[in-house]
Write a protein that holds these residues in place. Structure first.
Motif, short mmCIF file in Angstrom:
data_model
loop_
_atom_site.label_atom_id
_atom_site.label_comp_id
_atom_site.label_asym_id
_atom_site.label_seq_id
_atom_site.Cartn_x
_atom_site.Cartn_y
_atom_site.Cartn_z
N GLU A 198 47.07 46.22 18.55
CA GLU A 198 46.77 46.76 17.22
C GLU A 198 47.99 47.47 16.64
O GLU A 198 48.31 47.33 15.47
N GLU A 199 48.69 48.23 17.47
CA GLU A 199 49.85 48.98 16.99
C GLU A 199 50.99 48.05 16.61
O GLU A 199 51.67 48.24 15.60
N LEU A 200 51.20 47.00 17.41
CA LEU A 200 52.29 46.07 17.15
C LEU A 200 51.93 45.04 16.08
O LEU A 200 52.80 44.38 15.52
N LYS A 201 50.61 44.91 15.79
CA LYS A 201 50.13 43.98 14.75
C LYS A 201 50.49 42.53 15.07
O LYS A 201 50.95 41.78 14.21
N ILE A 202 50.30 42.14 16.32
CA ILE A 202 50.51 40.76 16.72
C ILE A 202 49.18 40.15 17.13
O ILE A 202 48.40 40.77 17.87
N LYS A 203 48.90 38.94 16.66
CA LYS A 203 47.64 38.27 16.95
C LYS A 203 47.90 37.06 17.85
O LYS A 203 49.02 36.61 18.02
N ASP A 204 46.81 36.54 18.40
CA ASP A 204 46.86 35.33 19.23
C ASP A 204 47.79 35.48 20.43
O ASP A 204 48.51 34.55 20.80
N VAL A 205 47.79 36.66 21.03
CA VAL A 205 48.60 36.89 22.22
C VAL A 205 47.75 36.64 23.46
O VAL A 205 46.59 37.04 23.52
N VAL A 206 48.33 35.97 24.44
CA VAL A 206 47.66 35.77 25.72
C VAL A 206 48.20 36.78 26.72
O VAL A 206 49.41 36.85 26.95
N VAL A 207 47.32 37.58 27.29
CA VAL A 207 47.70 38.57 28.30
C VAL A 207 47.80 37.86 29.65
O VAL A 207 46.84 37.23 30.09
N ILE A 208 48.97 37.94 30.29
CA ILE A 208 49.18 37.29 31.58
C ILE A 208 49.26 38.38 32.65
O ILE A 208 50.15 39.21 32.62
N THR A 209 48.32 38.38 33.57
CA THR A 209 48.24 39.45 34.57
C THR A 209 48.86 38.99 35.88
O THR A 209 49.26 37.84 36.05
N ASP A 210 48.89 39.91 36.86
CA ASP A 210 49.32 39.52 38.20
C ASP A 210 48.08 39.36 39.09
O ASP A 210 46.95 39.60 38.67
N LYS A 211 48.30 38.96 40.34
CA LYS A 211 47.18 38.67 41.24
C LYS A 211 46.33 39.91 41.53
O LYS A 211 45.14 39.81 41.76
N GLY A 212 46.98 41.05 41.53
CA GLY A 212 46.24 42.27 41.84
C GLY A 212 45.30 42.71 40.73
O GLY A 212 44.54 43.66 40.89
N PHE A 213 45.35 42.01 39.61
CA PHE A 213 44.58 42.42 38.44
C PHE A 213 43.27 41.64 38.29
O PHE A 213 42.42 41.99 37.49
N SER A 214 43.08 40.59 39.09
CA SER A 214 42.00 39.64 38.83
C SER A 214 40.65 40.04 39.43
O SER A 214 39.89 39.19 39.88
N SER A 215 40.35 41.33 39.43
CA SER A 215 39.03 41.77 39.89
C SER A 215 37.98 41.45 38.84
O SER A 215 38.28 41.28 37.65
N LYS A 216 36.74 41.39 39.27
CA LYS A 216 35.64 41.07 38.35
C LYS A 216 35.55 42.12 37.25
O LYS A 216 35.34 41.80 36.07
N LYS A 217 35.77 43.38 37.60
CA LYS A 217 35.69 44.46 36.63
C LYS A 217 36.76 44.32 35.55
O LYS A 217 36.49 44.48 34.36
N ASN A 218 37.99 44.02 35.97
CA ASN A 218 39.08 43.88 35.00
C ASN A 218 38.86 42.68 34.08
O ASN A 218 39.14 42.74 32.88
N ILE A 219 38.36 41.58 34.65
CA ILE A 219 38.09 40.38 33.84
C ILE A 219 37.01 40.71 32.81
O ILE A 219 37.11 40.31 31.63
N GLU A 220 35.99 41.44 33.21
CA GLU A 220 34.92 41.83 32.28
C GLU A 220 35.47 42.71 31.16
O GLU A 220 35.04 42.59 30.01
N GLU A 221 36.40 43.59 31.51
CA GLU A 221 37.02 44.46 30.50
C GLU A 221 37.81 43.63 29.48
O GLU A 221 37.76 43.88 28.27
#
Length: 481
Positions: free
Chosen positions: A242-265
């Motif tokens: 929102e601050e940078l005002k860029i749309k259609d960005v894909v967030v690329i995470t690392d392996k440690g981020f792929s928990s069910k909770k983070n995906i739900e967020e």
């Protein structure tokens, strides 16, 4: 008193005395000193300046010439010039943009970024480096003493809106952007954003979180934002976008981020993402690999000269792409079997049989509309931002901060942000001329730092440059004016 000839007296000037000795005229220094006892001035004859002849006029003595040379050397000024010249010639864009967005402070930012890039200097030493650089000639009279910088850091740090405008100069039209966060150690107890929290290394410490955005196309950092130490990445992605005002960005995470909770967020925030799964994830179906028939795969593509096979399916309304790199599979299989021999207490054939079908694979969970090849390439580009954070922390030595308020911390980070840009610009220059295998950006800075200017008799001269430096500059097509 005998009158001296005009051809001799015309060389006499204030503070000198003409003397006729042994048939020749000589010129001496002369001063006066008050004699307290005699209550009058007493003449004091000083050094010989030279002799005077009718044919040649005034002829300076050898000792007088030597004294002048010594005086000239004592007034010699030497300043670093190579980096200053490079900033002017190859990084001039930053001068223009900084002046545009920060008309009152752009010179200080340039000088402080110079100090960080060349010397990794703390703020307290910036004045020293400034005066030993040609920047002190180019930008005279800057107020950057430790006390003055304390005021400057606080004043500049409130200009977040202008900082965002500066970011946007580089984010126009770019949507292939990587986001990642890191932690910054801070011992300050005066800042709200500093929290006692679990760090990326798994320890607990007093940290502030730092979110970064990186453009794959430009190979430059685009954005940063400080977050409280107890606010983790997923909660910050949305506000950063929102601050940078860029749309259609894909967030690329690392392996440690792929928990069910983070995906739900991520889904809750309606963000597009690509998240690699751990190989033991229940979301991965290895059945097609186990069957060993490539006809069951969806196809293959090439990545950096390697063949990547792939197949896709849907789990929980999300796409799962499974990739197989057979060269990597062979390497990992060989490594595991070697470990059975060297570390039998940890590795055995039963473990090999259980893992054999996952060797050489990587699986991506995502909600983007990108094809499998593009998803793979986007994920592999993630190493750019990880390398950038490594440069910031280990090369620029900015893994901790001694700032005592959030405004000063903002300024300190902006200066490091400019320095990161310069580092990548130098890397791109070395890559253009295929020199990255031989030189790192900091090697190039060391060569530039050895180029100096010397001031003698109120005039600046370029000092001698080593042949090795001249050869490198010639390869890079960089003239030093």
């Amino acid at each position: 008193m005998e009158k001296h000839p005009e051809w001799a007296t015309k060389h006499k000037r204030k503070g000198t005395e003409l003397r006729f000795l042994h048939g020749k005229y000589y010129l001496y220094e002369v001063t006066s000193k008050w004699d307290r006892e005699k209550k009058r001035s007493k003449k004091i004859t000083g050094k010989l300046l030279g002799k005077i002849t009718k044919e040649d006029g005034f002829i300076e003595s050898d000792k007088a010439k030597l004294r002048k040379q010594i005086l000239a050397v004592s007034k010699l000024t030497i300043k670093e010039y190579g980096v200053t010249s490079f900033i002017n010639s190859h990084l001039g864009q930053y001068k223009v943009l900084l002046e545009k967005h920060f008309p009152e402070h752009w010179k200080q930012i340039l000088v402080l970024a110079y100090g960080r890039m060349v010397y990794h200097s703390p703020m307290k030493n910036m004045e020293f480096h400034y005066y030993h650089s040609f920047m002190s000639v180019q930008y005279r009279g800057l107020k950057i003493s430790p006390r003055q910088l304390t005021v400057f850091l606080r004043e500049f740090g409130v200009q977040r809106e202008q900082i965002i405008s500066f970011f946007k100069e580089f984010s126009k039209g770019q949507n292939n952007i990587l986001f990642d966060g890191t932690d910054l150690f801070s011992n300050s107890k005066k800042m709200e954003i500093t929290k006692y929290s679990k760090t990326k290394k798994g320890t607990f410490d007093s940290v502030a979180n730092l979110m970064f955005a990186f453009s794959v196309e430009l190979k430059l950092p685009l954005y940063y934002r400080f977050l409280p130490g107890n606010i983790k990445d997923v909660k910050a992605f949305k506000l950063c976008l929102e601050e940078l005002k860029i749309k259609d960005v894909v967030v690329i995470t690392d392996k440690g981020f792929s928990s069910k909770k983070n995906i739900e967020e991520l889904l809750k925030e309606q963000l597009k993402f690509i998240s690699p799964l751990k190989r033991n994830s229940t979301l991965i179906d290895y059945q097609k690999i186990e069957q060993g028939n490539k006809k069951n795969f969806d196809g293959f593509f090439k990545f950096q000269g390697r063949i990547i096979w792939h197949y896709s399916y849907v789990r929980e309304n999300l796409a799962v792409n499974v990739y197989l790199d057979e060269e990597l599979k062979l390497e990992e299989s060989k490594d595991y079997l070697n470990r059975i021999e060297t570390m039998p207490e940890k590795y055995d054939l039963d473990g090999f049989y259980q893992k054999q079908h996952s060797f050489g694979t990587i699986a991506m969970l995502h909600n983007s509309d990108k094809d499998p090849g593009r998803v793979y390439v986007n994920y592999k580009s993630r190493n750019h931002i990880e390398e950038m954070i490594n440069v910031l922390k280990n090369i620029m030595e900015a893994d901790s901060s001694y700032m005592q308020n959030e405004q000063a911390l903002e300024t300190w980070m902006f200066i490091n942000y400019i320095t990161l840009h310069w580092y990548y610009k130098i890397y791109q220059l070395l890559a253009k001329y295929e020199l990255t295998k031989k030189y790192f950006p900091m090697d190039f800075i060391l060569f530039l730092k050895e180029i100096r200017k010397v001031r003698m008799n109120d005039k600046w001269y370029l000092a001698e440059i080593t042949a090795k430096t001249e050869n490198l500059l010639a390869k890079l097509n960089i003239p030093i004016p």
